[in-house]
Design a protein around this motif. Structure first.
Motif, PDB file in Angstrom:
ATOM      1  N   ASN A 152       0.815  -1.231   0.000  1.00 19.24           N
ATOM      2  CA  ASN A 152       0.000   0.000   0.000  1.00 19.24           C
ATOM      3  C   ASN A 152       0.846   1.278   0.000  1.00 19.24           C
ATOM      4  OD1 ASN A 152      -2.395  -1.503   0.064  1.00 19.24           O
ATOM      5  ND2 ASN A 152      -2.255  -1.706   2.279  1.00 19.24           N
ATOM      6  N   GLN A 153       1.358   1.609  -1.158  1.00 16.85           N
ATOM      7  CA  GLN A 153       2.181   2.808  -1.311  1.00 16.85           C
ATOM      8  C   GLN A 153       1.910   3.440  -2.675  1.00 16.85           C
ATOM      9  OE1 GLN A 153       6.322   2.156  -0.613  1.00 16.85           O
ATOM     10  NE2 GLN A 153       6.940   4.006  -1.681  1.00 16.85           N
ATOM     11  N   THR A 154       1.641   4.749  -2.705  1.00 12.76           N
ATOM     12  CA  THR A 154       1.392   5.456  -3.950  1.00 12.76           C
ATOM     13  C   THR A 154       2.706   6.002  -4.489  1.00 12.76           C
ATOM     14  OG1 THR A 154      -0.843   6.088  -3.303  1.00 12.76           O
ATOM     15  CG2 THR A 154       0.202   7.394  -5.024  1.00 12.76           C
ATOM     16  N   LEU A 155       2.958   5.758  -5.757  1.00 15.16           N
ATOM     17  CA  LEU A 155       4.185   6.235  -6.383  1.00 15.16           C
ATOM     18  C   LEU A 155       4.012   7.680  -6.831  1.00 15.16           C
ATOM     19  CD1 LEU A 155       5.198   3.182  -8.591  1.00 15.16           C
ATOM     20  CD2 LEU A 155       5.609   3.591  -6.150  1.00 15.16           C
ATOM     21  N   GLN A 156       4.918   8.543  -6.432  1.00 13.55           N
ATOM     22  CA  GLN A 156       4.888   9.956  -6.788  1.00 13.55           C
ATOM     23  C   GLN A 156       5.712  10.196  -8.060  1.00 13.55           C
ATOM     24  OE1 GLN A 156       2.875  11.989  -5.004  1.00 13.55           O
ATOM     25  NE2 GLN A 156       2.397  10.184  -3.753  1.00 13.55           N
ATOM     26  N   ALA A 157       5.266  11.113  -8.897  1.00 20.05           N
ATOM     27  CA  ALA A 157       5.962  11.418 -10.147  1.00 20.05           C
ATOM     28  C   ALA A 157       7.378  11.899  -9.864  1.00 20.05           C
ATOM     29  CB  ALA A 157       5.203  12.471 -10.939  1.00 20.05           C
ATOM     30  N   ALA A 175      12.699   3.048   1.370  1.00 17.28           N
ATOM     31  CA  ALA A 175      12.163   4.237   2.021  1.00 17.28           C
ATOM     32  C   ALA A 175      11.491   3.916   3.344  1.00 17.28           C
ATOM     33  CB  ALA A 175      11.174   4.936   1.097  1.00 17.28           C
ATOM     34  N   THR A 176      10.971   2.706   3.487  1.00 17.31           N
ATOM     35  CA  THR A 176      10.194   2.374   4.677  1.00 17.31           C
ATOM     36  C   THR A 176      10.855   1.313   5.543  1.00 17.31           C
ATOM     37  OG1 THR A 176       8.932   0.716   3.429  1.00 17.31           O
ATOM     38  CG2 THR A 176       8.029   2.944   3.534  1.00 17.31           C
ATOM     39  N   SER A 177      12.118   0.989   5.286  1.00 19.20           N
ATOM     40  CA  SER A 177      12.801  -0.010   6.099  1.00 19.20           C
ATOM     41  C   SER A 177      14.308   0.142   5.974  1.00 19.20           C
ATOM     42  CB  SER A 177      12.389  -1.425   5.669  1.00 19.20           C
ATOM     43  OG  SER A 177      12.837  -1.695   4.350  1.00 19.20           O
ATOM     44  N   GLY A 178      15.015  -0.481   6.907  1.00 15.84           N
ATOM     45  CA  GLY A 178      16.466  -0.527   6.876  1.00 15.84           C
ATOM     46  C   GLY A 178      16.927  -1.973   6.907  1.00 15.84           C
ATOM     47  N   ALA A 179      18.163  -2.203   7.318  1.00 16.90           N
ATOM     48  CA  ALA A 179      18.711  -3.554   7.368  1.00 16.90           C
ATOM     49  C   ALA A 179      19.738  -3.638   8.492  1.00 16.90           C
ATOM     50  CB  ALA A 179      19.345  -3.932   6.038  1.00 16.90           C
ATOM     51  N   ILE A 180      19.966  -4.866   8.949  1.00 14.12           N
ATOM     52  CA  ILE A 180      20.981  -5.139   9.964  1.00 14.12           C
ATOM     53  C   ILE A 180      21.982  -6.123   9.377  1.00 14.12           C
ATOM     54  CG2 ILE A 180      21.442  -6.063  12.260  1.00 14.12           C
ATOM     55  CD1 ILE A 180      18.573  -5.344  13.016  1.00 14.12           C
ATOM     56  N   GLY A 201      14.599  -5.433   5.331  1.00 20.62           N
ATOM     57  CA  GLY A 201      13.216  -5.055   5.568  1.00 20.62           C
ATOM     58  C   GLY A 201      12.881  -4.833   7.029  1.00 20.62           C
ATOM     59  N   ILE A 202      13.810  -4.244   7.775  1.00 20.42           N
ATOM     60  CA  ILE A 202      13.591  -3.975   9.195  1.00 20.42           C
ATOM     61  C   ILE A 202      13.201  -2.505   9.355  1.00 20.42           C
ATOM     62  CG2 ILE A 202      14.546  -4.154  11.507  1.00 20.42           C
ATOM     63  CD1 ILE A 202      14.510  -6.795   9.963  1.00 20.42           C
ATOM     64  N   PRO A 203      11.986  -2.203   9.812  1.00 22.72           N
ATOM     65  CA  PRO A 203      11.584  -0.803   9.982  1.00 22.72           C
ATOM     66  C   PRO A 203      12.427  -0.116  11.053  1.00 22.72           C
ATOM     67  CG  PRO A 203       9.685  -2.296  10.062  1.00 22.72           C
ATOM     68  CD  PRO A 203      10.904  -3.139  10.152  1.00 22.72           C
ATOM     69  N   ASN A 249      15.494   3.887   8.699  1.00 26.23           N
ATOM     70  CA  ASN A 249      14.973   3.619   7.362  1.00 26.23           C
ATOM     71  C   ASN A 249      15.941   4.110   6.287  1.00 26.23           C
ATOM     72  OD1 ASN A 249      12.660   2.483   8.373  1.00 26.23           O
ATOM     73  ND2 ASN A 249      11.387   4.294   8.095  1.00 26.23           N
ATOM     74  N   GLY A 250      16.146   3.269   5.276  1.00 21.95           N
ATOM     75  CA  GLY A 250      17.016   3.632   4.168  1.00 21.95           C
ATOM     76  C   GLY A 250      18.489   3.408   4.436  1.00 21.95           C
ATOM     77  N   GLU A 251      18.838   2.873   5.612  1.00 19.33           N
ATOM     78  CA  GLU A 251      20.241   2.667   5.955  1.00 19.33           C
ATOM     79  C   GLU A 251      20.485   1.228   6.408  1.00 19.33           C
ATOM     80  OE1 GLU A 251      21.668   5.496   8.778  1.00 19.33           O
ATOM     81  OE2 GLU A 251      20.874   7.236   7.680  1.00 19.33           O
ATOM     82  N   ILE A 252      21.761   0.796   6.327  1.00 15.40           N
ATOM     83  CA  ILE A 252      22.175  -0.511   6.810  1.00 15.40           C
ATOM     84  C   ILE A 252      22.937  -0.320   8.113  1.00 15.40           C
ATOM     85  CG2 ILE A 252      23.562  -2.566   6.373  1.00 15.40           C
ATOM     86  CD1 ILE A 252      23.121  -2.126   3.395  1.00 15.40           C
ATOM     87  N   THR A 253      22.457  -0.916   9.181  1.00 19.88           N
ATOM     88  CA  THR A 253      23.163  -0.888  10.459  1.00 19.88           C
ATOM     89  C   THR A 253      24.162  -2.032  10.480  1.00 19.88           C
ATOM     90  OG1 THR A 253      21.276   0.064  11.633  1.00 19.88           O
ATOM     91  CG2 THR A 253      22.921  -1.074  12.957  1.00 19.88           C
ATOM     92  N   ASN A 254      25.460  -1.702  10.465  1.00 21.36           N
ATOM     93  CA  ASN A 254      26.497  -2.727  10.450  1.00 21.36           C
ATOM     94  C   ASN A 254      26.980  -2.972  11.873  1.00 21.36           C
ATOM     95  OD1 ASN A 254      28.698  -4.417  10.009  1.00 21.36           O
ATOM     96  ND2 ASN A 254      29.276  -3.367   8.107  1.00 21.36           N
ATOM     97  N   MET A 255      26.731  -4.162  12.389  1.00 19.28           N
ATOM     98  CA  MET A 255      27.125  -4.510  13.739  1.00 19.28           C
ATOM     99  C   MET A 255      28.595  -4.886  13.844  1.00 19.28           C
ATOM    100  SD  MET A 255      23.762  -6.808  14.791  1.00 19.28           S
ATOM    101  CE  MET A 255      24.361  -7.077  16.476  1.00 19.28           C
ATOM    102  N   GLY A 256      29.278  -4.943  12.695  1.00 25.06           N
ATOM    103  CA  GLY A 256      30.696  -5.277  12.690  1.00 25.06           C
ATOM    104  C   GLY A 256      30.919  -6.755  12.945  1.00 25.06           C
TER     105      GLY A 256
END
Length: 260
Positions: free
Chosen positions: A134-139, A177-182, A218-220, A248-255
């Protein structure tokens, strides 16, 4: 040919007169695939097309190819530790995107202990798996969708000792845009380890690859507890890491993390 429905997302292909200017024109859409690895030598999936639908109608009408597709046979176990493959990359009409569909061929196989087996898809699965976004794409905006194939739960050994392998797709669809990563590296790298985190009551997990690297996609945004569970045969114990912050939009690197 197997038609695997993957995701009613949201936002695309509508161009009504009463729409806001932000949904007139086109949006850039990319679709990538990655994998949460399982205990196999290879899991090969033939991708033929990626299709989209302009509304949330659940009928089987209105599908069109996104275009600019990269078809091929992909070993999902090559797509671990943050590695992805680009399946589609194209400009599409802005507005409401209803669904996305991954079209698979029949050249799907699994390799276990050096032996290759057909990876069958039961007829009951041909209606596919639908995920709501459920996300609307903007021009003028760019949207990067990630199909996270959970091999551990998607490949099922048929009961009764037949040796048959069936594909029951378990796929999460997320956007940058709506999630990050570990991400992290587990030492010793020779010990296969399962990294997991609970997200809104759902357990998201991934095994380490041959370099000891894992990535949970896909981790919010939020603060999480990451559990690292080594192969029981290693004799090592579970490592729990608290207060892992995701943006959101970033990768958290735990090393690098050493198992106790």
């Amino acid at each position: 040919m197997l038609l695997l429905i993957i995701a009613p997302l949201s936002g695309l292909l509508i161009s009504c007169n009463d729409e806001d200017d932000t949904t007139q024109g086109t949006s850039k859409v990319t679709v990538r695939m990655t994998d949460a690895p399982g205990d196999y030598d290879e899991v090969n999936v033939e991708v033929l097309d990626v299709m989209i639908k302009n509304n949330s109608d659940t009928s089987d009408n209105g599908w069109v190819s996104i275009g600019n597709i990269s078809p091929g046979i992909y070993n999902l176990l090559d797509l671990t530790g943050g590695i992805t493959v680009l399946l589609a990359d194209n400009e599409v009409p802005s507005g409401l995107l209803g669904q996305i569909r991954l079209v698979l061929g029949d050249e799907n196989t699994v390799v276990k202990d050096g032996v290759t087996y057909p990876l069958n898809t039961p007829s009951a699965q041909q209606s596919g798996l639908k995920l709501q976004i459920n996300q609307t794409l903007q021009a003028g905006a760019t949207y990067n969708f990630l199909l996270d194939f959970d091999v551990e739960h998607s490949v099922v050994v048929e009961a009764g000792g037949s040796g048959n392998y069936n594909l029951h797709p378990v796929i999460r669809v997320t956007t940058e845009a709506t999630s990050g990563a570990i991400k992290g590296t587990i030492l010793p790298i020779t010990v296969q380890t399962l990294a997991s985190v609970e997200v809104n009551g759902t357990l998201v997990s991934a095994y380490t690859n041959e370099q000891g690297v894992f990535q949970l996609n896909g981790i919010p945004s939020g603060t999480y507890t990451v559990t690292l569970t080594p192969d029981i045969a290693s004799g090592l114990t579970v490592l729990v890491v608290e207060n892992v912050v995701v943006v959101n939009g970033e990768i958290t690197n735990m090393g690098s993390l050493t198992l106790p």
